[in-house]
Design a protein around this motif. Sequence first.
Motif, PDB file in Angstrom:
ATOM      1  N   VAL A  82      36.552  31.961  34.748  1.00  0.00           N
ATOM      2  CA  VAL A  82      36.883  33.375  34.564  1.00  0.00           C
ATOM      3  C   VAL A  82      37.481  33.931  35.857  1.00  0.00           C
ATOM      4  CG1 VAL A  82      35.809  35.644  34.228  1.00  0.00           C
ATOM      5  CG2 VAL A  82      35.110  33.690  32.803  1.00  0.00           C
ATOM      6  N   ALA A  83      36.942  33.490  36.975  1.00  0.00           N
ATOM      7  CA  ALA A  83      37.463  33.911  38.278  1.00  0.00           C
ATOM      8  C   ALA A  83      37.057  32.896  39.342  1.00  0.00           C
ATOM      9  CB  ALA A  83      36.916  35.287  38.648  1.00  0.00           C
ATOM     10  N   ILE A  84      37.835  32.872  40.409  1.00  0.00           N
ATOM     11  CA  ILE A  84      37.486  32.073  41.588  1.00  0.00           C
ATOM     12  C   ILE A  84      37.235  33.068  42.717  1.00  0.00           C
ATOM     13  CG2 ILE A  84      38.272  30.314  43.234  1.00  0.00           C
ATOM     14  CD1 ILE A  84      40.400  29.541  41.033  1.00  0.00           C
ATOM     15  N   VAL A  85      36.053  32.997  43.307  1.00  0.00           N
ATOM     16  CA  VAL A  85      35.803  33.823  44.488  1.00  0.00           C
ATOM     17  C   VAL A  85      35.865  32.899  45.694  1.00  0.00           C
ATOM     18  CG1 VAL A  85      34.215  35.375  45.679  1.00  0.00           C
ATOM     19  CG2 VAL A  85      34.299  35.367  43.168  1.00  0.00           C
ATOM     20  N   ALA A  86      36.873  33.102  46.524  1.00  0.00           N
ATOM     21  CA  ALA A  86      37.042  32.270  47.717  1.00  0.00           C
ATOM     22  C   ALA A  86      36.349  32.989  48.871  1.00  0.00           C
ATOM     23  CB  ALA A  86      38.520  32.045  47.994  1.00  0.00           C
ATOM     24  N   ALA A  87      35.032  32.911  48.865  1.00  0.00           N
ATOM     25  CA  ALA A  87      34.217  33.721  49.767  1.00  0.00           C
ATOM     26  C   ALA A  87      34.649  33.593  51.230  1.00  0.00           C
ATOM     27  CB  ALA A  87      32.752  33.303  49.639  1.00  0.00           C
ATOM     28  N   ALA A  88      34.715  34.750  51.886  1.00  0.00           N
ATOM     29  CA  ALA A  88      35.075  34.744  53.302  1.00  0.00           C
ATOM     30  C   ALA A  88      33.936  35.343  54.120  1.00  0.00           C
ATOM     31  CB  ALA A  88      36.354  35.538  53.516  1.00  0.00           C
ATOM     32  N   ASP A  89      32.848  35.642  53.453  1.00  0.00           N
ATOM     33  CA  ASP A  89      31.776  36.398  54.076  1.00  0.00           C
ATOM     34  C   ASP A  89      30.514  36.167  53.248  1.00  0.00           C
ATOM     35  OD1 ASP A  89      31.715  39.311  55.769  1.00  0.00           O
ATOM     36  OD2 ASP A  89      30.184  39.068  54.208  1.00  0.00           O
ATOM     37  N   THR A  91      28.361  38.176  52.267  1.00  0.00           N
ATOM     38  CA  THR A  91      28.165  39.191  51.209  1.00  0.00           C
ATOM     39  C   THR A  91      28.941  38.809  49.940  1.00  0.00           C
ATOM     40  OG1 THR A  91      30.015  40.577  51.934  1.00  0.00           O
ATOM     41  CG2 THR A  91      27.846  41.067  52.882  1.00  0.00           C
ATOM     42  N   HIS A  92      30.037  38.068  50.101  1.00  0.00           N
ATOM     43  CA  HIS A  92      30.791  37.626  48.913  1.00  0.00           C
ATOM     44  C   HIS A  92      29.962  36.634  48.091  1.00  0.00           C
ATOM     45  CE1 HIS A  92      34.792  38.468  51.257  1.00  0.00           C
ATOM     46  NE2 HIS A  92      34.077  39.545  51.044  1.00  0.00           N
ATOM     47  N   ILE A  93      29.209  35.807  48.790  1.00  0.00           N
ATOM     48  CA  ILE A  93      28.348  34.848  48.083  1.00  0.00           C
ATOM     49  C   ILE A  93      27.247  35.607  47.353  1.00  0.00           C
ATOM     50  CG2 ILE A  93      26.782  32.878  48.363  1.00  0.00           C
ATOM     51  CD1 ILE A  93      28.362  32.111  50.880  1.00  0.00           C
ATOM     52  N   GLN A  94      26.659  36.574  48.049  1.00  0.00           N
ATOM     53  CA  GLN A  94      25.585  37.361  47.429  1.00  0.00           C
ATOM     54  C   GLN A  94      26.094  38.105  46.196  1.00  0.00           C
ATOM     55  OE1 GLN A  94      24.739  39.377  51.224  1.00  0.00           O
ATOM     56  NE2 GLN A  94      22.627  38.610  51.072  1.00  0.00           N
ATOM     57  N   ALA A  95      27.276  38.697  46.302  1.00  0.00           N
ATOM     58  CA  ALA A  95      27.845  39.441  45.177  1.00  0.00           C
ATOM     59  C   ALA A  95      28.123  38.496  44.004  1.00  0.00           C
ATOM     60  CB  ALA A  95      29.136  40.135  45.608  1.00  0.00           C
ATOM     61  N   THR A  96      28.653  37.317  44.320  1.00  0.00           N
ATOM     62  CA  THR A  96      29.005  36.372  43.255  1.00  0.00           C
ATOM     63  C   THR A  96      27.757  35.907  42.516  1.00  0.00           C
ATOM     64  OG1 THR A  96      30.884  35.687  44.590  1.00  0.00           O
ATOM     65  CG2 THR A  96      30.271  34.242  42.766  1.00  0.00           C
ATOM     66  N   ILE A  97      26.715  35.584  43.256  1.00  0.00           N
ATOM     67  CA  ILE A  97      25.464  35.151  42.620  1.00  0.00           C
ATOM     68  C   ILE A  97      24.901  36.280  41.760  1.00  0.00           C
ATOM     69  CG2 ILE A  97      23.032  34.576  43.086  1.00  0.00           C
ATOM     70  CD1 ILE A  97      24.003  33.007  45.547  1.00  0.00           C
ATOM     71  N   THR A  98      24.817  37.456  42.338  1.00  0.00           N
ATOM     72  CA  THR A  98      24.215  38.589  41.636  1.00  0.00           C
ATOM     73  C   THR A  98      24.971  38.905  40.347  1.00  0.00           C
ATOM     74  OG1 THR A  98      23.575  39.452  43.779  1.00  0.00           O
ATOM     75  CG2 THR A  98      23.446  40.989  41.923  1.00  0.00           C
ATOM     76  N   CYS A  99      26.285  38.939  40.437  1.00  0.00           N
ATOM     77  CA  CYS A  99      27.078  39.331  39.254  1.00  0.00           C
ATOM     78  C   CYS A  99      27.143  38.212  38.220  1.00  0.00           C
ATOM     79  CB  CYS A  99      28.473  39.778  39.683  1.00  0.00           C
ATOM     80  SG  CYS A  99      28.394  41.313  40.637  1.00  0.00           S
TER      81      CYS A  99
END
Length: 531
Positions: A82-89, A91-99
């Motif tokens: 559905v999406a690729i999150v290329a985490a740079a931080d 908080t991006h990992i936390q947001a991806t897990i949470t969502c």
Amino acid sequence: MKSPTIKTLIISLFLFTIPTSFASPPNLEDVFTQCITNFKPSNPKSPIQNFTYTQKNPKFLTILNNYVRNLRYFNNTTRKPVAIVAAADVTHIQATITCAKKLSLQLRIRSGGHDYDGLSYLSTIDFIVLDMFNLRSIEIDPKLDTAWVQSGATLGEIYYGVANKSNDLRGFPAGVCPGLGAGGHFSGGGYGNMMRKYGLSIDNIIDAKIVDAKGRVLDRSSMGEDLFWALRGGGAASFCVVLAWKIKLVPVPEKVTVFNVITVGNRGGVNTTELVVKWQEIADKIDNDLFIRLTLSTSNKTVKASFMGMFLGNSSKLLEITNAKFPELGLNKTECIEMKWIESVLFWLDIPPGTAPTTVMLNRIPQKQIYLKRKSDYVQKPISRTGLDAIFKALIENENVTMAWNPYGGRMSDIPSTETAFPHRAGNMFKIQYAANWFVPGEAVANECLSQTERVFQAMSPYVSKNPREAFLNYRDVDIGTSLNSTYEEGKVYGVKYFKNNFERLVQVKTRVDPDNFFRYEQSIPVHSRH
Ligand SMILES: Cc1cc2nc3c(=O)[nH]c(=O)nc-3n(C[C@H](O)[C@H](O)[C@H](O)COP(=O)(O)OP(=O)(O)OC[C@H]3O[C@@H](n4cnc5c(N)ncnc54)[C@H](O)[C@@H]3O)c2cc1C
Ligand SMILES: *C1O[C@H](CO)[C@@H](O)[C@H](O)[C@H]1NC(C)=O
Ligand SMILES: *[C@@H]1O[C@H](CO)[C@@H](O)[C@H](O)[C@H]1NC(C)=O
Ligand SMILES: *[C@@H]1O[C@H](CO)[C@@H](O)[C@H](O)[C@H]1NC(C)=O
Ligand SMILES: *[C@@H]1O[C@H](CO)[C@@H](O)[C@H](O)[C@H]1NC(C)=O
Ligand SMILES: *[C@@H]1O[C@H](CO)[C@@H](O)[C@H](O)[C@H]1NC(C)=O
Ligand SMILES: *[C@@H]1O[C@H](CO)[C@@H](O)[C@H](O)[C@H]1NC(C)=O
Ligand SMILES: *[C@@H]1O[C@H](CO)[C@@H](O)[C@H](O)[C@H]1NC(C)=O
Ligand SMILES: *[C@@H]1O[C@H](CO)[C@@H](O)[C@H](O)[C@H]1NC(C)=O
Ligand SMILES: *[C@@H]1O[C@H](CO)[C@@H](O)[C@H](O)[C@H]1NC(C)=O
Ligand SMILES: *[C@@H]1O[C@H](CO)[C@@H](O)[C@H](O)[C@H]1NC(C)=O
């Protein structure tokens, strides 16, 4: 437990709340993007939407393909995330897990993308890829004892960085392919040509930073020793996202010595069968500074053997050892090449000495994409001459398959099989990798290569470990079992092959740290069935 899919939720909301017009329902991409964008705290310097690629983004397929290392799993019918999150931080990992959790999307975590069966970027249900390639910092402590490396760093970057910063005094024991990502490679064990001297990568990892299913950032002391144990060899993707590892650097000599002796049929009158018999007698017992990988293939209906060596010392000392312990090989001075440890990384890639700068190991994108299949086995007692002849016959009949025999022993036998989640220690003479590579698309060619691999694998069954027939997690192989709905029984099928008696302990850790089984995939560790 099955939660209603987000589609069902959206459709029911839509049916009940929008009676007046035919506005399109929000799609999964938009709902997910909305969720991560609203996640707090967010770092204003790197807004997550700038690192998120949905299928609408023109770069989506390129980003997805950049870390696909097996073309079998990248075509028009392959299900896309559905999406690729290329985490740079973080908080991006936390947001991806949470969502992902909130929207019942599965998560796939990808560092170097070298998973042989593509399990870091494939799923059969709606999923998000958390891509770690932007998180690749390497911080080497000034005393040169340790380094913090982020999961998205490649082995090439780590090797180059460590050698450079230490003036070639330090190295790190890990795999022979510089494109491998620290995230997947270390958590599956990580073996390479210094294994007999220093063990696996995990035997030289002393701390880790992770993000757990609740979005918490933890290190070794806060995650608990049981989880830190599981991350070393158990496959991190069943438990958490690894952000970074703290590794212990190892001394390497100023010069190492490498060689690659290739024999077709025989060498100096000693035929390949005799050479392999002798190799089996010495390879796991010889000096710990010496690693000799045997690769068997066929050339024109004749068995071809390559004895590729890495010695942590000079050529005079190496020849002393081989002349005493493996005279049949007839290794001579001109075949021994002395070079810096960092240069040996290129030699193991079959790059002829002196033809390329060491910076080529920093290339992230391979020159050629291939289709491939890999499988693994462990050998615990010597294979007889009759056995070898049968094996050679099987190879000749299946000429697109090669086998690499990697000797254990040395440090590998000193470390108890319960020390980390990786169980294959003392008692193993060598590990086999079966390999088939092909270069053209189409199911006919693929099926031919897959059946050849399967036939060689079957022909090997009398000579390899049994009950269970053990397998190496880093040599991912979906043939040994997969879990479609994450039951304990399904997981046990592949779990005992990868982890032997450590499987039950992995299940306990999993049940403690991720009881809702958020971190699940086709070969993850299941939670315990008894709740
Ligand atoms: C060309 C080639 C050469 C190889 N040579 C060797 C070798 O010499 N020695 C050896 O031991 N193995 C070798 N392998 C196998 C390799 O170690 C594994 O494929 C390893 O899993 C690759 O790690 P990765 O990060 O590149 O892969 P990925 O495909 O990104 O990940 C592999 C697995 O780890 C999980 N994962 C990745 N990153 C994280 C993270 N940050 N947190 C949690 N889970 C994560 C993924 O979800 C997936 O389950 C080789 C593979 C290839 C293709
Ligand atoms: C699928 O097909 C389209 C057009 O037919 C092509 O542009 C694209 O690259 C193909 N590959 C994948 C992996 O989707
Ligand atoms: C994020 O992306 C937007 C839109 O493309 C751009 O205007 C902005 O400068 C980017 N922010 C950062 C910090 O890169
Ligand atoms: C396309 O990819 C899928 C995996 O996603 C694979 O099962 C299938 O065999 C591939 N198709 C072809 C024609 O190679
Ligand atoms: C380290 O890397 C820098 C930058 O690439 C380079 O200029 C330098 O020569 C390297 N030093 C060593 C010892 O390799
Ligand atoms: C090596 O020689 C033995 C004895 O002659 C024979 O049985 C065996 O098949 C030979 N092996 C190869 C690879 O030719
Ligand atoms: C393979 O073997 C055949 C028969 O012995 C011979 O004619 C041919 O030249 C060989 N080919 C190669 C590439 O060695
Ligand atoms: C090679 O290494 C050994 C130690 O392993 C040392 O004694 C010897 O002097 C070295 N020889 C040369 C030529 O450097
Ligand atoms: C060493 O081995 C190579 C390859 O077999 C051979 O060509 C060379 O003549 C040998 N050199 C000596 C000094 O024996
Ligand atoms: C299998 O090997 C043969 C002999 O080397 C070669 O001609 C053929 O192209 C290979 N097949 C594939 C699918 O690579
Ligand atoms: C999953 O588990 C259920 C209940 O045990 C079973 O009926 C079903 O066949 C399993 N497999 C799939 C793919 O759902």
